[in-house]
Scaffold this motif. Structure first.
Motif, PDB file in Angstrom:
ATOM      1  N   ALA A  22      34.852  35.909  46.120  1.00 47.24           N
ATOM      2  CA  ALA A  22      35.444  36.451  47.346  1.00 47.24           C
ATOM      3  C   ALA A  22      34.325  37.079  48.164  1.00 47.24           C
ATOM      4  O   ALA A  22      33.674  38.006  47.717  1.00 47.24           O
ATOM      5  CB  ALA A  22      36.503  37.484  47.018  1.00 47.24           C
ATOM      6  N   ALA A  23      34.078  36.533  49.340  1.00 44.60           N
ATOM      7  CA  ALA A  23      33.060  37.088  50.221  1.00 44.60           C
ATOM      8  C   ALA A  23      33.534  38.433  50.743  1.00 44.60           C
ATOM      9  O   ALA A  23      34.719  38.618  51.041  1.00 44.60           O
ATOM     10  CB  ALA A  23      32.787  36.141  51.379  1.00 44.60           C
ATOM     11  N   PHE A  24      32.610  39.394  50.862  1.00 43.88           N
ATOM     12  CA  PHE A  24      32.954  40.740  51.303  1.00 43.88           C
ATOM     13  C   PHE A  24      33.733  40.706  52.610  1.00 43.88           C
ATOM     14  O   PHE A  24      34.781  41.348  52.739  1.00 43.88           O
ATOM     15  CB  PHE A  24      31.682  41.583  51.451  1.00 43.88           C
ATOM     16  N   THR A  25      33.257  39.966  53.588  1.00 42.95           N
ATOM     17  CA  THR A  25      33.913  39.947  54.898  1.00 42.95           C
ATOM     18  C   THR A  25      35.313  39.337  54.831  1.00 42.95           C
ATOM     19  O   THR A  25      36.171  39.703  55.629  1.00 42.95           O
ATOM     20  CB  THR A  25      33.060  39.205  55.941  1.00 42.95           C
ATOM     21  N   ASP A  26      35.543  38.441  53.877  1.00 42.08           N
ATOM     22  CA  ASP A  26      36.872  37.854  53.712  1.00 42.08           C
ATOM     23  C   ASP A  26      37.850  38.870  53.118  1.00 42.08           C
ATOM     24  O   ASP A  26      39.037  38.860  53.428  1.00 42.08           O
ATOM     25  CB  ASP A  26      36.823  36.625  52.810  1.00 42.08           C
ATOM     26  N   VAL A  27      37.347  39.745  52.262  1.00 45.48           N
ATOM     27  CA  VAL A  27      38.192  40.728  51.583  1.00 45.48           C
ATOM     28  C   VAL A  27      38.434  41.951  52.471  1.00 45.48           C
ATOM     29  O   VAL A  27      39.481  42.584  52.388  1.00 45.48           O
ATOM     30  CB  VAL A  27      37.562  41.140  50.231  1.00 45.48           C
ATOM     31  N   ASP A  28      37.487  42.274  53.346  1.00 46.31           N
ATOM     32  CA  ASP A  28      37.604  43.428  54.239  1.00 46.31           C
ATOM     33  C   ASP A  28      38.582  43.084  55.369  1.00 46.31           C
ATOM     34  O   ASP A  28      38.197  42.816  56.501  1.00 46.31           O
ATOM     35  CB  ASP A  28      36.223  43.800  54.794  1.00 46.31           C
ATOM     36  N   ALA A  29      39.859  43.133  55.051  1.00 43.67           N
ATOM     37  CA  ALA A  29      40.910  42.667  55.963  1.00 43.67           C
ATOM     38  C   ALA A  29      40.944  43.408  57.293  1.00 43.67           C
ATOM     39  O   ALA A  29      41.199  42.798  58.333  1.00 43.67           O
ATOM     40  CB  ALA A  29      42.275  42.779  55.280  1.00 43.67           C
ATOM     41  N   ASP A  30      40.673  44.709  57.283  1.00 43.66           N
ATOM     42  CA  ASP A  30      40.734  45.464  58.541  1.00 43.66           C
ATOM     43  C   ASP A  30      39.386  45.553  59.251  1.00 43.66           C
ATOM     44  O   ASP A  30      39.280  46.136  60.326  1.00 43.66           O
ATOM     45  CB  ASP A  30      41.328  46.859  58.331  1.00 43.66           C
ATOM     46  N   GLY A  31      38.342  44.975  58.659  1.00 50.34           N
ATOM     47  CA  GLY A  31      37.038  44.904  59.300  1.00 50.34           C
ATOM     48  C   GLY A  31      36.329  46.232  59.487  1.00 50.34           C
ATOM     49  O   GLY A  31      35.450  46.351  60.330  1.00 50.34           O
ATOM     50  N   LEU A  35      35.773  48.267  51.520  1.00 51.44           N
ATOM     51  CA  LEU A  35      36.979  47.751  50.887  1.00 51.44           C
ATOM     52  C   LEU A  35      37.779  48.905  50.320  1.00 51.44           C
ATOM     53  O   LEU A  35      37.281  49.670  49.488  1.00 51.44           O
ATOM     54  CB  LEU A  35      36.630  46.784  49.747  1.00 51.44           C
ATOM     55  N   SER A  36      39.009  49.031  50.771  1.00 45.57           N
ATOM     56  CA  SER A  36      39.919  50.004  50.173  1.00 45.57           C
ATOM     57  C   SER A  36      40.354  49.459  48.813  1.00 45.57           C
ATOM     58  O   SER A  36      40.107  48.293  48.481  1.00 45.57           O
ATOM     59  CB  SER A  36      41.147  50.177  51.067  1.00 45.57           C
ATOM     60  N   ALA A  37      41.026  50.271  48.037  1.00 48.16           N
ATOM     61  CA  ALA A  37      41.541  49.814  46.744  1.00 48.16           C
ATOM     62  C   ALA A  37      42.490  48.637  46.933  1.00 48.16           C
ATOM     63  O   ALA A  37      42.443  47.670  46.167  1.00 48.16           O
ATOM     64  CB  ALA A  37      42.227  50.961  46.008  1.00 48.16           C
ATOM     65  N   ASP A  38      43.340  48.690  47.964  1.00 48.44           N
ATOM     66  CA  ASP A  38      44.275  47.593  48.219  1.00 48.44           C
ATOM     67  C   ASP A  38      43.546  46.301  48.582  1.00 48.44           C
ATOM     68  O   ASP A  38      43.900  45.221  48.100  1.00 48.44           O
ATOM     69  CB  ASP A  38      45.251  47.958  49.345  1.00 48.44           C
ATOM     70  N   GLU A  39      42.525  46.400  49.434  1.00 53.05           N
ATOM     71  CA  GLU A  39      41.742  45.211  49.800  1.00 53.05           C
ATOM     72  C   GLU A  39      41.022  44.662  48.578  1.00 53.05           C
ATOM     73  O   GLU A  39      40.946  43.440  48.386  1.00 53.05           O
ATOM     74  CB  GLU A  39      40.729  45.558  50.895  1.00 53.05           C
ATOM     75  N   PHE A  40      40.482  45.565  47.752  1.00 52.64           N
ATOM     76  CA  PHE A  40      39.758  45.146  46.547  1.00 52.64           C
ATOM     77  C   PHE A  40      40.685  44.371  45.620  1.00 52.64           C
ATOM     78  O   PHE A  40      40.332  43.292  45.141  1.00 52.64           O
ATOM     79  CB  PHE A  40      39.197  46.385  45.848  1.00 52.64           C
ATOM     80  N   VAL A  41      41.881  44.883  45.386  1.00 52.79           N
ATOM     81  CA  VAL A  41      42.844  44.205  44.508  1.00 52.79           C
ATOM     82  C   VAL A  41      43.268  42.870  45.104  1.00 52.79           C
ATOM     83  O   VAL A  41      43.431  41.885  44.384  1.00 52.79           O
ATOM     84  CB  VAL A  41      44.064  45.117  44.243  1.00 52.79           C
ATOM     85  N   SER A  42      43.419  42.810  46.418  1.00 50.58           N
ATOM     86  CA  SER A  42      43.776  41.545  47.065  1.00 50.58           C
ATOM     87  C   SER A  42      42.676  40.507  46.899  1.00 50.58           C
ATOM     88  O   SER A  42      42.951  39.331  46.671  1.00 50.58           O
ATOM     89  CB  SER A  42      44.040  41.755  48.558  1.00 50.58           C
ATOM     90  N   GLY A  43      41.431  40.940  47.018  1.00 49.33           N
ATOM     91  CA  GLY A  43      40.304  40.022  46.897  1.00 49.33           C
ATOM     92  C   GLY A  43      39.945  39.670  45.469  1.00 49.33           C
ATOM     93  O   GLY A  43      39.434  38.587  45.192  1.00 49.33           O
ATOM     94  N   PHE A  44      40.202  40.598  44.556  1.00 49.25           N
ATOM     95  CA  PHE A  44      39.879  40.408  43.137  1.00 49.25           C
ATOM     96  C   PHE A  44      41.099  40.783  42.309  1.00 49.25           C
ATOM     97  O   PHE A  44      41.141  41.832  41.664  1.00 49.25           O
ATOM     98  CB  PHE A  44      38.677  41.278  42.738  1.00 49.25           C
ATOM     99  N   PRO A  45      42.138  39.940  42.313  1.00 46.50           N
ATOM    100  CA  PRO A  45      43.399  40.298  41.672  1.00 46.50           C
ATOM    101  C   PRO A  45      43.306  40.543  40.165  1.00 46.50           C
ATOM    102  O   PRO A  45      44.157  41.234  39.613  1.00 46.50           O
ATOM    103  CB  PRO A  45      44.327  39.123  41.989  1.00 46.50           C
ATOM    104  N   ASP A  46      42.285  40.033  39.505  1.00 45.60           N
ATOM    105  CA  ASP A  46      42.120  40.260  38.072  1.00 45.60           C
ATOM    106  C   ASP A  46      41.346  41.537  37.764  1.00 45.60           C
ATOM    107  O   ASP A  46      41.210  41.913  36.603  1.00 45.60           O
ATOM    108  CB  ASP A  46      41.399  39.077  37.413  1.00 45.60           C
ATOM    109  N   ALA A  47      40.841  42.200  38.789  1.00 45.61           N
ATOM    110  CA  ALA A  47      40.034  43.403  38.590  1.00 45.61           C
ATOM    111  C   ALA A  47      40.906  44.564  38.120  1.00 45.61           C
ATOM    112  O   ALA A  47      42.049  44.710  38.532  1.00 45.61           O
ATOM    113  CB  ALA A  47      39.319  43.783  39.875  1.00 45.61           C
ATOM    114  N   THR A  48      40.323  45.383  37.272  1.00 43.59           N
ATOM    115  CA  THR A  48      41.010  46.564  36.765  1.00 43.59           C
ATOM    116  C   THR A  48      40.557  47.799  37.545  1.00 43.59           C
ATOM    117  O   THR A  48      39.585  47.744  38.310  1.00 43.59           O
ATOM    118  CB  THR A  48      40.676  46.779  35.282  1.00 43.59           C
TER     119      THR A  48
END
Length: 80
Positions: A22-31, A35-48
């Motif tokens: 997941a590219a950083f800019t793709d995960v940073d939804a609000d630009g 990355l907020s915790a919500d953006e991080f989970v969206s970009g890396f759904p398997d992350a703990t």
């Protein structure tokens, strides 16, 4: 490095080994440049939560592009 950090890195590598890059800019939804915790989970759904904490080097509750790159370099997040 302490044992806890190494454990998180190892667990992260195992948990995310099949995850897509997941590219950083793709995960940073609000630009906003972090990355907020919500953006991080969206970009890396398997992350703990432990992986988020290990990636958030300055413990400010957000992942900067530099922290993201450091996590990729350390093998905490997938490179591709």
């Amino acid at each position: 490095m302490n044992l806890r950090f190494l454990t998180v890195i190892t667990a992260g590598a195992i948990a995310l080994s099949g995850a897509a890059f997941a590219a950083f800019t793709d995960v940073d939804a609000d630009g906003d440049g972090v990355l907020s915790a919500d953006e991080f989970v969206s970009g890396f759904p398997d992350a703990t939560e432990e992986i988020f904490t290990a990636t958030d080097l300055n413990a400010d509750g957000a992942i900067s592009e530099e922290e993201h790159a450091a996590a990729v370099d350390a093998g905490i997040l997938p490179a591709e």
